[in-house]
Scaffold this motif. Sequence first.
Motif, mmCIF file in Angstrom:
data_model
loop_
_atom_site.group_PDB
_atom_site.id
_atom_site.type_symbol
_atom_site.label_atom_id
_atom_site.label_comp_id
_atom_site.label_asym_id
_atom_site.label_seq_id
_atom_site.Cartn_x
_atom_site.Cartn_y
_atom_site.Cartn_z
ATOM 1 N N PRO A 1 0.909 -1.163 0.031
ATOM 2 C CA PRO A 1 0.010 -0.056 -0.123
ATOM 3 C C PRO A 1 0.888 1.173 0.038
ATOM 4 N N ALA A 2 0.269 2.370 -0.721
ATOM 5 C CA ALA A 2 1.130 3.603 -0.732
ATOM 6 C C ALA A 2 1.612 4.179 0.716
ATOM 7 N N ALA A 3 0.746 3.899 1.699
ATOM 8 C CA ALA A 3 1.200 4.342 3.179
ATOM 9 C C ALA A 3 2.679 3.362 3.567
ATOM 10 N N SER A 4 2.608 2.469 3.273
ATOM 11 C CA SER A 4 3.737 1.637 3.681
ATOM 12 C C SER A 4 5.005 1.952 2.779
ATOM 13 N N LEU A 5 4.746 2.192 1.538
ATOM 14 C CA LEU A 5 5.899 2.786 0.782
ATOM 15 C C LEU A 5 6.632 4.054 1.359
ATOM 16 N N ASP A 6 5.511 4.932 1.815
ATOM 17 C CA ASP A 6 5.923 6.068 2.354
ATOM 18 C C ASP A 6 6.803 6.077 3.583
ATOM 19 N N ALA A 7 6.386 5.061 4.581
ATOM 20 C CA ALA A 7 7.129 4.970 5.799
ATOM 21 C C ALA A 7 8.490 4.141 5.265
ATOM 22 N N ILE A 8 8.730 3.198 4.415
ATOM 23 C CA ILE A 8 9.971 2.577 3.977
ATOM 24 C C ILE A 8 10.784 3.450 3.306
ATOM 25 N N LEU A 9 10.303 4.362 2.417
ATOM 26 C CA LEU A 9 11.213 5.294 1.824
ATOM 27 C C LEU A 9 11.870 6.463 2.630
ATOM 28 N N LEU A 10 10.826 6.778 3.658
ATOM 29 C CA LEU A 10 11.263 7.778 4.697
ATOM 30 C C LEU A 10 12.462 7.361 5.489
ATOM 31 N N ALA A 11 12.112 6.072 6.003
ATOM 32 C CA ALA A 11 13.259 5.463 6.820
ATOM 33 C C ALA A 11 14.669 5.254 6.107
ATOM 34 N N HIS A 12 14.461 4.728 4.788
ATOM 35 C CA HIS A 12 15.463 4.489 3.828
ATOM 36 C C HIS A 12 16.414 5.949 3.735
ATOM 37 N N HIS A 13 15.927 7.016 3.562
ATOM 38 C CA HIS A 13 16.413 8.322 3.260
ATOM 39 C C HIS A 13 16.822 8.883 4.700
ATOM 40 N N ARG A 14 16.368 8.522 5.758
ATOM 41 C CA ARG A 14 17.032 8.648 6.964
ATOM 42 C C ARG A 14 18.108 8.012 7.541
ATOM 43 N N GLY A 15 18.313 6.887 6.685
ATOM 44 C CA GLY A 15 19.585 6.082 7.046
ATOM 45 C C GLY A 15 19.100 5.016 7.985
ATOM 46 N N GLU A 16 17.796 4.841 8.170
ATOM 47 C CA GLU A 16 17.500 3.721 9.266
ATOM 48 C C GLU A 16 17.317 2.415 8.810
ATOM 49 N N LEU A 17 17.403 2.208 7.633
ATOM 50 C CA LEU A 17 17.392 0.653 7.026
ATOM 51 C C LEU A 17 18.874 0.512 6.307
ATOM 52 N N SER A 18 19.395 -0.749 6.643
ATOM 53 C CA SER A 18 20.611 -1.221 6.429
ATOM 54 C C SER A 18 20.467 -1.972 4.757
#
Length: 69
Positions: free
Chosen positions: A52-69
Amino acid sequence: MILATSAPGKDVVTGQRQLRLPTPIRRAFRLTPGTRLLVVACPEPGMVAVYPAASLDAILLAHHRGELS
């Protein structure tokens, strides 16, 4: 969510190019009519990933913040 086919069945893509998900799946993931989804075919046959679009928003935000490895 990851969806896999269990047996041949009804077409899940309509003539209007819309993905038809069974009611139990829509309810479990709180999907309402008009919810925008990214559907990705997985390498393993008969599987798709649905985001869902809301999940993508959260995943991309975390990626750009460096929270995902």
